[in-house]
Design a protein around this motif. Structure first.
Motif, PDB file in Angstrom:
ATOM      1  N   PRO A  11      46.487  57.550  40.707  1.00  0.00           N
ATOM      2  CA  PRO A  11      47.310  57.150  39.563  1.00  0.00           C
ATOM      3  C   PRO A  11      47.368  55.632  39.482  1.00  0.00           C
ATOM      4  CG  PRO A  11      48.419  58.857  40.852  1.00  0.00           C
ATOM      5  CD  PRO A  11      47.207  58.458  41.622  1.00  0.00           C
ATOM      6  N   LEU A  12      47.354  55.096  38.262  1.00  0.00           N
ATOM      7  CA  LEU A  12      47.288  53.641  38.103  1.00  0.00           C
ATOM      8  C   LEU A  12      48.451  52.929  38.789  1.00  0.00           C
ATOM      9  CD1 LEU A  12      45.985  53.198  34.452  1.00  0.00           C
ATOM     10  CD2 LEU A  12      44.717  53.285  36.597  1.00  0.00           C
ATOM     11  N   SER A  13      49.604  53.584  38.913  1.00  0.00           N
ATOM     12  CA  SER A  13      50.756  52.968  39.584  1.00  0.00           C
ATOM     13  C   SER A  13      50.495  52.758  41.069  1.00  0.00           C
ATOM     14  CB  SER A  13      52.002  53.837  39.408  1.00  0.00           C
ATOM     15  OG  SER A  13      51.798  55.119  39.983  1.00  0.00           O
ATOM     16  N   LEU A  14      49.493  53.462  41.614  1.00  0.00           N
ATOM     17  CA  LEU A  14      49.152  53.318  43.028  1.00  0.00           C
ATOM     18  C   LEU A  14      47.871  52.506  43.233  1.00  0.00           C
ATOM     19  CD1 LEU A  14      49.993  56.929  44.281  1.00  0.00           C
ATOM     20  CD2 LEU A  14      51.273  54.832  44.768  1.00  0.00           C
ATOM     21  N   CYS A  15      47.273  52.016  42.134  1.00  0.00           N
ATOM     22  CA  CYS A  15      46.041  51.217  42.256  1.00  0.00           C
ATOM     23  C   CYS A  15      46.361  49.756  42.552  1.00  0.00           C
ATOM     24  CB  CYS A  15      45.215  51.315  40.974  1.00  0.00           C
ATOM     25  SG  CYS A  15      44.321  52.886  40.820  1.00  0.00           S
ATOM     26  N   THR A  16      47.402  49.221  41.913  1.00  0.00           N
ATOM     27  CA  THR A  16      47.796  47.844  42.221  1.00  0.00           C
ATOM     28  C   THR A  16      48.416  47.815  43.616  1.00  0.00           C
ATOM     29  OG1 THR A  16      49.905  48.243  41.114  1.00  0.00           O
ATOM     30  CG2 THR A  16      48.182  47.183  39.816  1.00  0.00           C
ATOM     31  N   ASP A  17      48.580  46.612  44.175  1.00  0.00           N
ATOM     32  CA  ASP A  17      49.164  46.503  45.527  1.00  0.00           C
ATOM     33  C   ASP A  17      50.548  47.154  45.555  1.00  0.00           C
ATOM     34  OD1 ASP A  17      46.914  45.068  46.094  1.00  0.00           O
ATOM     35  OD2 ASP A  17      47.899  43.119  46.176  1.00  0.00           O
ATOM     36  N   ALA A  29      46.078  55.387  49.220  1.00  0.00           N
ATOM     37  CA  ALA A  29      46.870  55.638  48.014  1.00  0.00           C
ATOM     38  C   ALA A  29      46.501  56.970  47.380  1.00  0.00           C
ATOM     39  CB  ALA A  29      46.668  54.497  47.006  1.00  0.00           C
ATOM     40  N   ASP A  30      45.242  57.345  47.517  1.00  0.00           N
ATOM     41  CA  ASP A  30      44.768  58.562  46.856  1.00  0.00           C
ATOM     42  C   ASP A  30      45.379  59.827  47.450  1.00  0.00           C
ATOM     43  OD1 ASP A  30      42.731  59.414  44.747  1.00  0.00           O
ATOM     44  OD2 ASP A  30      42.200  60.712  46.423  1.00  0.00           O
ATOM     45  N   ILE A  31      45.762  59.787  48.724  1.00  0.00           N
ATOM     46  CA  ILE A  31      46.327  61.003  49.340  1.00  0.00           C
ATOM     47  C   ILE A  31      47.736  61.269  48.827  1.00  0.00           C
ATOM     48  CG2 ILE A  31      44.954  60.710  51.446  1.00  0.00           C
ATOM     49  CD1 ILE A  31      47.485  59.726  52.841  1.00  0.00           C
ATOM     50  N   LEU A  32      48.338  60.282  48.152  1.00  0.00           N
ATOM     51  CA  LEU A  32      49.693  60.449  47.633  1.00  0.00           C
ATOM     52  C   LEU A  32      49.704  61.034  46.226  1.00  0.00           C
ATOM     53  CD1 LEU A  32      51.193  57.057  48.869  1.00  0.00           C
ATOM     54  CD2 LEU A  32      51.384  59.304  49.965  1.00  0.00           C
ATOM     55  N   ASP A  33      48.523  61.311  45.674  1.00  0.00           N
ATOM     56  CA  ASP A  33      48.424  61.926  44.342  1.00  0.00           C
ATOM     57  C   ASP A  33      48.687  63.422  44.476  1.00  0.00           C
ATOM     58  OD1 ASP A  33      47.843  62.829  41.838  1.00  0.00           O
ATOM     59  OD2 ASP A  33      45.815  61.993  41.736  1.00  0.00           O
ATOM     60  N   PRO A  43      28.245  62.798  47.833  1.00  0.00           N
ATOM     61  CA  PRO A  43      28.493  63.047  46.402  1.00  0.00           C
ATOM     62  C   PRO A  43      29.948  62.850  45.999  1.00  0.00           C
ATOM     63  CG  PRO A  43      28.406  65.127  47.571  1.00  0.00           C
ATOM     64  CD  PRO A  43      28.184  64.045  48.611  1.00  0.00           C
ATOM     65  N   ARG A  44      30.593  61.818  46.582  1.00  0.00           N
ATOM     66  CA  ARG A  44      32.006  61.543  46.298  1.00  0.00           C
ATOM     67  C   ARG A  44      32.221  60.042  46.196  1.00  0.00           C
ATOM     68  NH1 ARG A  44      31.813  65.923  49.544  1.00  0.00           N
ATOM     69  NH2 ARG A  44      31.407  64.654  51.392  1.00  0.00           N
ATOM     70  N   LEU A  45      32.961  59.620  45.182  1.00  0.00           N
ATOM     71  CA  LEU A  45      33.271  58.203  44.992  1.00  0.00           C
ATOM     72  C   LEU A  45      34.749  58.055  44.679  1.00  0.00           C
ATOM     73  CD1 LEU A  45      32.499  55.196  44.583  1.00  0.00           C
ATOM     74  CD2 LEU A  45      31.888  55.769  42.215  1.00  0.00           C
ATOM     75  N   LEU A  46      35.411  57.179  45.427  1.00  0.00           N
ATOM     76  CA  LEU A  46      36.828  56.910  45.223  1.00  0.00           C
ATOM     77  C   LEU A  46      36.988  55.474  44.743  1.00  0.00           C
ATOM     78  CD1 LEU A  46      39.622  57.887  47.744  1.00  0.00           C
ATOM     79  CD2 LEU A  46      39.648  55.666  46.649  1.00  0.00           C
ATOM     80  N   LEU A  47      37.755  55.271  43.688  1.00  0.00           N
ATOM     81  CA  LEU A  47      38.010  53.921  43.178  1.00  0.00           C
ATOM     82  C   LEU A  47      39.419  53.494  43.542  1.00  0.00           C
ATOM     83  CD1 LEU A  47      36.535  54.128  39.541  1.00  0.00           C
ATOM     84  CD2 LEU A  47      35.353  53.628  41.683  1.00  0.00           C
ATOM     85  N   GLY A  48      39.605  52.211  43.850  1.00  0.00           N
ATOM     86  CA  GLY A  48      40.935  51.703  44.175  1.00  0.00           C
ATOM     87  C   GLY A  48      41.043  50.226  43.855  1.00  0.00           C
ATOM     88  N   GLY A  49      42.275  49.723  43.808  1.00  0.00           N
ATOM     89  CA  GLY A  49      42.504  48.314  43.513  1.00  0.00           C
ATOM     90  C   GLY A  49      42.967  48.109  42.077  1.00  0.00           C
ATOM     91  N   GLY A  50      43.617  46.995  41.835  1.00  0.00           N
ATOM     92  CA  GLY A  50      44.234  46.736  40.546  1.00  0.00           C
ATOM     93  C   GLY A  50      43.281  46.677  39.364  1.00  0.00           C
ATOM     94  N   ILE A  92      40.966  48.559  38.718  1.00  0.00           N
ATOM     95  CA  ILE A  92      40.650  49.920  38.270  1.00  0.00           C
ATOM     96  C   ILE A  92      41.448  50.265  37.010  1.00  0.00           C
ATOM     97  CG2 ILE A  92      40.608  52.355  38.978  1.00  0.00           C
ATOM     98  CD1 ILE A  92      38.612  50.456  40.409  1.00  0.00           C
ATOM     99  N   ALA A  93      42.496  49.472  36.736  1.00  0.00           N
ATOM    100  CA  ALA A  93      43.246  49.680  35.490  1.00  0.00           C
ATOM    101  C   ALA A  93      42.394  49.363  34.266  1.00  0.00           C
ATOM    102  CB  ALA A  93      44.499  48.802  35.485  1.00  0.00           C
ATOM    103  N   ASN A  94      41.252  48.678  34.457  1.00  0.00           N
ATOM    104  CA  ASN A  94      40.372  48.334  33.337  1.00  0.00           C
ATOM    105  C   ASN A  94      39.814  49.608  32.702  1.00  0.00           C
ATOM    106  OD1 ASN A  94      37.526  47.670  32.205  1.00  0.00           O
ATOM    107  ND2 ASN A  94      38.570  45.696  32.303  1.00  0.00           N
ATOM    108  N   ARG A  95      40.096  49.765  31.437  1.00  0.00           N
ATOM    109  CA  ARG A  95      39.739  51.004  30.727  1.00  0.00           C
ATOM    110  C   ARG A  95      38.228  51.262  30.742  1.00  0.00           C
ATOM    111  NH1 ARG A  95      37.922  51.795  25.876  1.00  0.00           N
ATOM    112  NH2 ARG A  95      38.212  49.611  25.300  1.00  0.00           N
TER     113      ARG A  95
END
Length: 363
Positions: A310-316, A124-128, A277-284, A286-289
């Motif tokens: 983007p949060l629209s790409l974090c959920t399934d 999902a991150d490559i689509l940002d 030195p890189r961290l990627l977050l994903g999954g629904g 992640i919308a938690n503030r």
């Protein structure tokens, strides 16, 4: 037919849980991210009911595909490939998407790519469009209703290693169950977030699962939220038995802080241990503030570059499935055969299933 290897036009279908996701990408460019959620139908039961989810997918698929094609301004005939989630997820729900994807691929005579839902969250991150390309290796923390996984990604299409995962409840499940204990509606994530705004995150010292020194050998990167959920239940029972009103805001904030602390501590420990030195977050989730807030502060302090799609790409969503398939096509991987089925426990190391090794990189 000849497949455009550089900028493949791919339609992705995602039906692993309660969201019917149809996405269309051209290479790494997002053209459509259409989602039909059946969450309201599950809310009355306080959680996802597999049979209800499968029926909802059946009803939503055709209109969702039509809406995605219209938004992307493309026709089915223009597609280079079809992609679908093979697993992990709810078996019945997966079967609906897989059946639709196979029918599309056969009727259009297009290659079909059956891919891993969890690896899709990374893709999902490559689509940002606003973010630079992902650098490898990267540590990925995936947090959703059904999965909590910590991964070492050396290459998106060939090398994803599972460092640890939940041994009981996923983080999203824990949010739902604690919300129920506090009398808050489903889904629990947004409700806990809302209740926690006025709470003190240090008010109640809830446990951090699998974080003791004795856990470091076997469970350094595993997660457990069952004990935390039980601690919240005990606390609320004690308050009620004493005739004291349960401090919902403080409980919500303290619970959320315990979850966030464990997730980010283990993720950054993996970054340090593997010198990534890189961290990627994903999954629904992640919308938690608070999760995004703590991740940003602590990653910055540790000198770790943080990526959050983007949060629209974090959920399934189907876009991440299409995006992963597009990367597989770009790297020359052959399509899947039609011999695959739904695999509810598909391991994250299987990025693509039923790869047709006797064929070339597309038809």
């Amino acid at each position: 037919m000849h497949v455009n290897r550089d900028e493949p036009l791919v339609l992705g279908i995602e039906t692993s849980c309660d969201e019917t996701g149809i996405g269309i990408v051209r290479g790494r460019t997002l053209l459509s991210n259409t989602i039909a959620s059946s969450m309201e139908e599950h809310a009355r039961y306080g959680g996802v009911v597999p049979e209800v989810a499968a029926r909802a997918h059946l009803e939503a698929l055709q209109p969702a595909i039509a809406a995605a094609l219209a938004e992307a301004s493309v026709s089915l005939d223009e597609l280079d490939a079809v992609a679908v989630t093979s697993g992990p997820g709810l078996a019945g729900a997966l079967m609906v998407g897989i059946g639709a994807a196979k029918a599309l691929a056969v009727s259009l005579d297009r290659p079909l790519y059956a891919v891993n839902h969890l690896v899709g969250h990374i893709a999902a991150d490559i689509l940002d469009a606003d973010a630079p390309p992902i650098e490898y290796p990267t540590v990925a923390l995936l947090v959703s209703g059904g999965h909590t996984s910590l991964l070492l990604v050396r290459d998106l299409t060939t090398d994803v290693e599972l460092l640890g995962e939940t041994v009981d409840d996923a983080a999203g499940e824990a949010f739902d169950k604690v919300a129920r204990l506090l009398g808050l509606p489903y889904p629990g994530g947004p409700e806990i977030d809302r209740a926690a705004r006025d709470g003190d995150p240090t008010a109640i010292p809830f446990p951090r699962g699998l974080s003791r020194a004795s856990d470091m050998d076997k469970h350094r990167y595993d997660f457990s939220f069952s004990g935390l959920k039980t601690a919240v239940a005990r606390f609320t029972e004690q308050q009620q038995a004493a005739g004291v009103e349960v401090p919902v805001a403080d409980v919500a904030a303290s619970f959320r802080e315990a979850v966030v602390d464990v997730l980010i501590t283990k993720a950054l420990d993996a970054c340090a241990r593997f010198d990534v030195p890189r961290l990627l977050l994903g999954g629904g989730v992640i919308a938690n503030r608070r999760l995004r807030e703590v991740a940003t502060l602590r990653a910055d302090a540790a000198g770790v570059a943080l990526r959050i799609p983007p949060l629209s790409l974090c959920t399934d969503n189907g876009a991440m499935i299409a995006g992963l398939a597009a990367e597989l096509i770009r790297s020359g991987r052959p399509a899947s055969t039609l011999g695959f089925g739904a695999d509810s426990t598909l391991p994250v190391t299987e990025i693509q299933v039923a790869e047709d090794l006797d064929a070339g990189g597309g038809r």
